[in-house]
Write a protein that holds these residues in place. Structure first.
Motif, PDB file in Angstrom:
ATOM      1  N   ASP A  78     114.228  52.042 -28.112  1.00  0.00           N
ATOM      2  CA  ASP A  78     115.083  53.179 -28.422  1.00  0.00           C
ATOM      3  C   ASP A  78     114.221  54.252 -29.079  1.00  0.00           C
ATOM      4  O   ASP A  78     113.082  53.991 -29.479  1.00  0.00           O
ATOM      5  N   ARG A  79     114.769  55.469 -29.193  1.00  0.00           N
ATOM      6  CA  ARG A  79     113.995  56.582 -29.724  1.00  0.00           C
ATOM      7  C   ARG A  79     114.594  57.150 -31.004  1.00  0.00           C
ATOM      8  O   ARG A  79     115.814  57.131 -31.197  1.00  0.00           O
ATOM      9  N   ILE A  80     113.688  57.656 -31.839  1.00  0.00           N
ATOM     10  CA  ILE A  80     114.063  58.453 -33.014  1.00  0.00           C
ATOM     11  C   ILE A  80     113.358  59.791 -32.889  1.00  0.00           C
ATOM     12  O   ILE A  80     112.132  59.841 -32.775  1.00  0.00           O
ATOM     13  N   ASP A 111     120.014  65.508 -20.965  1.00  0.00           N
ATOM     14  CA  ASP A 111     120.376  64.094 -20.848  1.00  0.00           C
ATOM     15  C   ASP A 111     119.935  63.296 -22.066  1.00  0.00           C
ATOM     16  O   ASP A 111     120.609  62.342 -22.479  1.00  0.00           O
ATOM     17  N   LEU A 112     118.787  63.655 -22.635  1.00  0.00           N
ATOM     18  CA  LEU A 112     118.324  62.979 -23.838  1.00  0.00           C
ATOM     19  C   LEU A 112     119.206  63.325 -25.030  1.00  0.00           C
ATOM     20  O   LEU A 112     119.542  62.463 -25.839  1.00  0.00           O
ATOM     21  N   LEU A 113     119.591  64.580 -25.131  1.00  0.00           N
ATOM     22  CA  LEU A 113     120.474  64.996 -26.221  1.00  0.00           C
ATOM     23  C   LEU A 113     121.836  64.305 -26.129  1.00  0.00           C
ATOM     24  O   LEU A 113     122.506  64.095 -27.149  1.00  0.00           O
ATOM     25  N   ARG A 123     114.474  62.978 -18.224  1.00  0.00           N
ATOM     26  CA  ARG A 123     114.743  61.809 -19.057  1.00  0.00           C
ATOM     27  C   ARG A 123     113.739  60.685 -18.816  1.00  0.00           C
ATOM     28  O   ARG A 123     113.044  60.245 -19.720  1.00  0.00           O
ATOM     29  N   TYR A 124     113.633  60.227 -17.570  1.00  0.00           N
ATOM     30  CA  TYR A 124     112.834  59.032 -17.279  1.00  0.00           C
ATOM     31  C   TYR A 124     111.340  59.278 -17.448  1.00  0.00           C
ATOM     32  O   TYR A 124     110.657  58.592 -18.203  1.00  0.00           O
ATOM     33  N   PHE A 125     110.803  60.269 -16.744  1.00  0.00           N
ATOM     34  CA  PHE A 125     109.354  60.478 -16.749  1.00  0.00           C
ATOM     35  C   PHE A 125     108.843  60.966 -18.108  1.00  0.00           C
ATOM     36  O   PHE A 125     107.721  60.637 -18.500  1.00  0.00           O
TER      37      PHE A 125
END
Length: 263
Positions: A25-27, A101-103, A63-65
């Motif tokens: 997961d990301r922060i 998409d990330l947001l 998002r993915y790359f």
């Protein structure tokens, strides 16, 4: 040819790190220059659950790359921690964007942090003047323009993340260390408490990776503020930007999921 060799080296380092293939997961810390972000990054990056501590200077267009590239960028200088869960990055400049998409991704943790212009503006001027005296940010008007534009962008992010981000006054790390670290430990759902001491990392104080003052080499939070009395700041101009900051800060706090403030 040099570019191809650079990419090949990145791929090899990525391939050699078996933990790079795990799901993380990301922060994301969304903030601005001279807002104690190097300090916060080192505190987070010293925790065994979190990989990363400095600004990678990446744009997250897809998002993915973009997330794959983030992993590859990390393995250029570091190995992923064996039992880690997160990858950390911070974005401090409008040049680096976050994909919609990330947001919108509920699995990503976002922290928005602001520091008042009273400490930020003279700090920006001092730092930039050391590196490039001809840079516009080495002046009050240039530093103020950057600050206002960045706060507008952070407000825009806050609107897109309404009710889904953590807000933190940047000053709280030094003024209210214990409560701020407890707050972040809880809100980031960490299994181990964040500590006020931290490790010197591979890129601490090197290149464009953050604070070059030397304070980070001490591995503890230095509460004493830097004296910027030698920096000429127009009183009227500072009053104007202070009012702008207070307005944006209150609007962002209202949009946050939870906040920790010093006042």
């Amino acid at each position: 040819m040099k570019k191809e060799m650079f990419i090949l080296k990145k791929l090899i380092k990525f391939a050699l790190d078996k933990n790079a293939y795990k799901k993380y997961d990301r922060i994301f810390l969304l903030s601005h220059m001279r807002a104690n972000t190097s300090l916060l990054g080192h505190i987070l990056g010293s925790q065994e659950e979190i990989n990363g501590y400095y600004e990678k200077h990446l744009t997250y267009k897809t998002r993915y790359f973009s997330l794959i590239n983030q992993k590859m960028e990390h393995t250029k200088h570091h190995r992923f921690k064996k039992n880690s869960r997160y990858i950390f990055d911070k974005l401090l400049h409008n040049d680096y964007e976050l994909n919609h998409d990330l947001l919108a991704d509920p699995s990503i943790q976002f922290i928005i942090s602001l520091r008042s212009p009273q400490g930020t503006i003279p700090s920006i001027i001092t730092q930039v003047k050391k590196r490039n005296p001809k840079n516009t940010r080495a002046t009050f008007s240039g530093a103020s323009d950057y600050y206002k534009q960045r706060l507008n962008k952070l407000h825009n992010y806050a609107e897109q993340l309404s009710g889904r981000f953590i807000y933190l006054d940047a000053e709280s790390l030094k003024l209210e260390t214990v409560s701020s670290l407890k707050f972040l430990t809880k809100e980031l759902d960490l299994n181990y408490d964040l500590k006020p001491h931290f490790k010197k990392q591979n890129l601490t104080g090197i290149g464009s990776s953050g604070d070059h003052s030397g304070d980070l080499n001490k591995g503890v939070i230095i509460k004493k503020e830097t004296d910027y009395s030698d920096v000429a700041i127009p009183e009227e101009g500072m009053s104007e930007i202070e009012a702008f900051y207070q307005k944006k800060r209150q609007e962002i706090i209202k949009l946050s999921k939870v906040s920790l403030t010093t006042k």
